[in-house]
Enzyme design. Structure first.
Site, mmCIF file in Angstrom:
data_model
loop_
_atom_site.group_PDB
_atom_site.id
_atom_site.type_symbol
_atom_site.label_atom_id
_atom_site.label_comp_id
_atom_site.label_asym_id
_atom_site.label_seq_id
_atom_site.Cartn_x
_atom_site.Cartn_y
_atom_site.Cartn_z
ATOM 1 N N CYS B 432 19.581 -25.162 0.920
ATOM 2 C CA CYS B 432 20.929 -25.199 0.358
ATOM 3 C C CYS B 432 21.560 -26.546 0.647
ATOM 4 C CB CYS B 432 21.774 -24.076 0.953
ATOM 5 S SG CYS B 432 21.391 -22.454 0.275
ATOM 6 N N GLU B 434 20.883 -28.198 4.033
ATOM 7 C CA GLU B 434 20.459 -28.525 5.380
ATOM 8 C C GLU B 434 19.944 -29.953 5.503
ATOM 9 O OE1 GLU B 434 20.327 -25.567 3.537
ATOM 10 O OE2 GLU B 434 18.417 -24.827 4.263
#
Lengths: 304, 788
Positions: B432, B434
């Protein structure tokens, strides 16, 4: 300290001048146009908005009202505006935000604190502050102080005016304005009086004086609301085109299609919208009007 | 796109996600051959080799990049060594309305007769739940946190440029060098390292052999190619040639570069089912030399490169996420497996990383409009506005991609975590949002952590009101707190308590993976596993980070702000009344609920009073998690993202003091509570920027815009200005849903007419009609910004 009556401060305003802006709406207007989409800006005083769809009929406002202006019958809240003194205490108590006080009295420092929050966006986008209304020139001292404060902080300023104000008021603010958005509506004075409640004499005179500085003078964009059946007549458009072209220094004309976004506000103020039947102009009509204005050598842009 | 790509795309879109028993069957065959006198890493390597030697080889008609994880597109294997699905699981996967996977009778039979009998009692999932403490289980069942590693292997990592410079044979050479330098006299780990390195060599060889099988298959198909058109025959011969060369050797051209990566990708997602499905990282930078060389020597055209990239895109879309069940299915309810293509950013020397391939990739994203792979911009202040505006033209079509990351802040985050500046610039974001150092870091998400649930348990003195069980500390009754500070202290104590439980669990689970499921293939790709002779799960990576993802920051902020301002500062509401209202889920307390919603400073409005509460929560969460050691020589860090867990967490959390009713979704990412932001996007951005993003490993901010706002170039510029401003304020990430609420409601009413509607969910996009109704409602209710 200078205080003014503000009915809204809108962030991420992107249609009233260049870049990302904050628009400060000053309350009070010298006109009352039939198509006005900010009717809460017309009265100079604070007033109550009643959002019927938000009301949960809890009755807390009844206790708060010392004017006896509110009543709750069968779960429906009514506001008797003839009794309401506009104190706003009901809004404090209303948990649902159904009663909203429109027209905060604010100091320059308070308004500037709001404006300065978004400086990073102005810097990035070439934006700044737009002061609109109502008619901002109805609060000339506050407007001037606000513009000076912005200029001190190097924030770009736009004033959105209908121009129906004493020439000296306009002259006083002009040095602090980076761009005027100057509304023109109707060239025929009788029609102007009929649909806006005021003469256009002063408006045209003020625009001429502002424009007298020539291309090196004030930056001005003329804005023309296209209201079907009122301002969209061929003759009106042609006269406006001719007039603006004659000024010689207007960089741009924005044509703003009439829209019905303001209709809900009339309901909240419990007043009738004068143009119940009017529909927004078609894209084709907007294009024709743009072409008509361009034939006078004007740069035309669609706004609104 | 040309006819070939259009046909492949059509096939990919129409392929039905199915469960294939192929991998589970082969793995079971391998393990049923009995206990061998070999070490665990070598056993895993031999299992990997067995899978690649025996799985069906699939070359689809017309495709230029070859290889599927399953026997056909969207045939999705299971990983019984991690999660051995029950028959009920399979039935549920087959029948569930959202994100189903078709399970045929033969697969079901295989599961019943072969796979369950062998793996039941041996799966990692069972080991994990067996090892977790009662308090861990209580917190997990109550929805305080989720556990990422219970059905999928830790594996969040991304490849750097190494496979474009060296082939598998090169890695084997490095492995041999590392073996040769083992010091059996003074290094007590020499034997372990030897076994791990031998395992890596077996895996490198296995991948070469796997490619070789594709070469053989391509040659067979070329010979059998009917008809007078020699084109496909020539293509198949070329494919055979490519598969004989890569990944054994470094790629010689653009086509080989893509094919080489794809074999590596298949290796990683076949060895285990790691989260985030791996990805090529800085694809534009990796491909640029091949692209330039190809154009210069006349062996490649822009159209040819685009076609190859499009074929490459289809390969990603053909691999749905491994099937998830239970809480894991709820926290990540999507077919997306989170492979994300990074574009732009910086080069290792710190200069502008945008090149011609960047724009080529953006064209491909725009044209392909596939769920997978996901795409993002790494936007640096050095990158030209043209890059951002090109992306803006994709964003405004409502596709939800690409999302936009602040490359300069990502570098700062990585440097703060202790990476070298070059490794940081080579890094980026995956999954997502990170942050990680590509090719050099094991950076695992370990689970979502519900901040509002912790607050709820605090308000109920350690009890989860949904179950009545005491699962937290007894920090005092809500009505006994004499000040906000006292309540705050209790909240912080509960927070540390649950983070302790979560970290203890994680540290056991990390060891279980290290002990039982080493990943020698993944390890040979990630520096410095070869040099140190240690597995990826054993701390072999140069950097090792464990993330715990905080969820519900907006909800917690507004809830605590409501208590602070209404109960303690203003005395407008008594704690007893508030608690009664929460217990009653605001039934018969609507005026109070409205008061809380409308009369409390709320996060997302650039209101310093509310935002100060947000900052305090951020600090508390940071202190509770940050810097704790993990078991791999690295440490814990925070990030703030939700995938779809805010729906699940919301469903198990009672009414909250911000006026949210029981069961409703929590706020997502670092976005404000849905509908609480009433002052437009600049206010949201200012509020969100008040947290110190540089001390996180990623934050997620969603903004929904109406199409009208971006209809013309001036609107596009405004979008660019918003993004650039947020990034000047050191925001980490922002993404936009460009779709009006009316369209979404129409799609909800008539899904069959809106099957193509892709919206941004969290760190990824998904088909709107595949989302649960609750999530659909939640997306509609996210404030839609427009401007008149």
């Amino acid at each position: 300290m200078s205080q003014g009556v503000v009915f809204d401060i809108k962030k991420f305003s992107i249609h009233d001048g260049p870049g990302i802006r904050t628009t400060v709406f000053l309350k009070g207007c010298s006109l009352h146009c039939a198509w006005c989409h900010n009717p809460e800006g017309i009265s100079a005083n604070g007033e109550m908005w009643l959002w019927e769809n938000r009301c949960i009929a809890c009755g807390e406002c009844l206790v708060a009202c010392s004017d006896d202006a509110l009543s709750l019958v069968d779960g429906v809240l009514s506001l008797d505006r003839s009794r309401c003194s506009g104190c706003g205490s009901c809004a404090e108590f209303c948990p649902a935000g159904a009663l909203e006080y429109v027209g905060r009295t604010m100091t320059i420092a308070q308004v500037m604190a709001e404006i300065e929050r978004d400086v990073i966006f102005y810097d990035e986008s070439g934006g700044g502050v737009t002061i609109s209304g109502g008619e901002p020139l109805c609060q000339p001292d506050f407007l001037e102080a606000l513009l000076r404060a912005c200029q001190e902080r190097e924030i770009h300023t736009v004033v959105d005016t209908a121009g129906s104000a004493p020439p000296e008021a306009l002259r006083a603010i002009a040095p602090y304005v980076d761009l005027f958005l100057y509304d023109l509506k109707l060239m025929d004075d009788a029609a102007h009086q009929r649909f806006t409640g005021g003469s256009n004499r002063l408006i045209l005179q003020n625009l001429r004086s502002l424009a007298a500085g020539g291309p090196q003078g004030h930056a001005i964009i003329v804005r023309l609301p296209i209201v079907p059946g009122i301002t969209d007549g061929d003759e009106n458009i042609a006269e406006i085109g001719r007039f603006v072209a004659s000024l010689g220094c207007i960089q741009q004309v924005d044509i703003l299609p009439y829209h019905r976004a303001g209709t809900g506000k009339y309901g909240r103020l419990q007043i009738e919208h004068g143009l119940q039947e009017t529909r927004p102009p078609s894209n084709e009509q907007m294009a024709q009007i743009a072409a008509a204005l361009e034939s006078f050598g004007l740069a035309v842009s669609h706004g609104g | 796109m040309n006819e070939r790509v259009a046909e492949l795309r059509r096939q990919s879109l129409q392929a039905v996600p199915t469960i294939t028993a192929e991998r589970a069957r082969l793995l079971t065959d391998f393990y049923q051959q009995g206990v061998r006198p070999i070490s665990n890493p070598v056993q895993r390597a031999l299992a990997f080799k067995y899978l690649l030697e025996n799985k069906a080889i699939c070359i689809n008609d017309g495709e230029l990049i070859v290889g599927e994880r399953g026997p056909s597109p969207k045939a999705t294997p299971t990983f019984p060594e991690i999660c051995c699905h029950t028959l009920q699981d399979l039935d549920l996967l087959d029948a569930r309305e959202k994100i189903p996977y078709a399970v045929d009778a033969e697969t079901r039979r295989m599961q019943r007769e072969l796979i369950i009998p062998f793996w039941k009692g041996r799966s990692m999932r069972e080991r994990i739940f067996d090892q977790m403490t009662a308090e861990w289980k209580a917190a997990y069942e109550s929805g305080v946190f989720t556990e990422f590693m219970e059905q999928r292997a830790p594996g969040h990592t991304v490849l750097d440029n190494k496979i474009y410079c060296r082939g598998m044979l090169g890695f084997e050479h490095d492995i041999q060098a590392s073996l040769d330098s083992l010091d059996y006299l003074s290094d007590p780990d020499a034997y372990s390292k030897q076994e791990e390195l031998r395992a890596m060599a077996i895996c490198a060889d296995a991948l070469i052999r796997f490619a070789g099988r594709h070469a053989e298959k391509a040659r067979e198909l070329a010979l059998a190619q009917p008809g007078p058109d020699p084109r496909r025959k020539q293509e198949l011969e070329r494919i055979a040639d490519i598969c004989s060369h890569v990944p054994a050797h470094p790629p010689r051209d653009f086509w080989e570069a893509l094919q080489s990566y794809w074999f590596v990708h298949l290796g990683v997602i076949t060895e285990l089912n790691p989260w985030d499905a791996f990805n090529p990282g800085r694809l534009d930078q990796h491909l640029a030399p091949f692209y330039e060389r190809g154009l210069a020597d006349g062996t490649l055209t822009r159209e040819g490169a685009e076609e190859l990239l499009q074929c490459f895109w289809i390969k990603f879309n053909n691999q749905p996420a491994p099937p998830k069940v239970g809480v894991t299915a709820q926290e990540s309810s999507t077919y997306t497996d989170f492979a994300t293509i990074n574009t732009g950013g910086l080069k290792p020397d710190g200069s502008d990383g945008v090149n011609e391939v960047t724009f080529l990739i953006l064209d491909v994203i725009d044209e392909m409009r596939l769920l997978q792979p996901g795409s993002c911009l790494q936007l640096s202040k050095m990158n030209p506005d043209r890059f951002l505006k090109r992306a803006g033209r994709i964003i405004r079509t409502g596709f939800g991609q690409p999302s936009i990351f602040n490359a300069d802040v990502v570098v700062q985050e990585l440097v703060r975590q202790g990476k070298s500046i070059e490794d940081a610039r080579n890094g980026g974001t995956s999954g997502c949002v990170e942050t990680g150092a590509f090719g050099k870091e094991n950076y695992n998400l370990t689970g979502y952590f519900s901040l509002p649930k912790v607050l709820e348990i605090t308000l109920y003195n350690g009890v989860d009101p949904r179950t009545g069980r005491t699962i937290g500390l007894e920090t005092g009754k809500a009505t006994d707190f004499e000040s906000f500070a006292a309540l705050w202290d209790a909240f912080v104590r509960q927070l540390h308590h649950f983070v302790d439980i979560k970290v203890r669990g994680n540290n056991v689970i990390e060891r279980l993976y290290a002990a039982h499921l080493p990943v020698p293939f993944l390890s040979l790709l990630i520096d410095d596993c070869i040099a140190t002779g240690r597995d990826y799960h054993e701390g072999g990576a140069r950097y090792n980070t464990s993330y715990i993802q905080g969820v519900g920051l907006g909800t917690t902020t507004d809830a605590l702000a409501a208590i602070k301002f209404q109960v303690f500062d203003r005395g407008a509401v008594s704690m007893a009344d508030l608690m009664a209202a929460l217990r009653d889920d605001f039934e018969e307390h609507e005026p109070l609920r409205q008061h809380l919603v409308n009369k409390t400073p709320r996060y997302g409005n650039d209101d310093d009073a509310a935002d100060a509460v947000m900052q305090a929560i951020f600090e508390a969460y940071y202190r509770a998690v940050h810097g704790r050691p993990n078991t791999k020589g690295g440490s814990y860090q925070i990030n703030l993202l939700p995938t779809t867990v805010h729906i699940y967490f919301g469903s198990v959390t009672g009414a909250t003091p911000d006026g949210r009713r029981a069961g409703e979704p929590l706020s997502e990412g670092i976005s404000p509570v849905q509908g609480a932001d009433r002052r437009g996007p600049t206010a949201v951005i200012r509020s969100a920027a008040k947290m110190d993003h540089i001390r996180t490993g990623g934050t997620l901010l969603n903004q929904k815009l109406t199409p009208q706002l971006l209809a013309d170039d001036s609107g596009l510029s405004k979008l660019a200005h918003l993004v650039r401003s947020y990034f000047k304020l050191d925001g980490h990430h922002i993404q936009f849903n460009v779709v009006d609420a009316a369209t979404l409601r129409a799609a909800q009413r008539e899904p069959e007419k809106h099957r193509d509607l892709i919206v941004r969910v969290a760190g990824y996009s998904d088909y709107f009609c595949d989302l649960s109704e609750a999530l659909q409602d939640e997306i509609i209710s996210r404030t839609e910004h427009k401007s008149f």
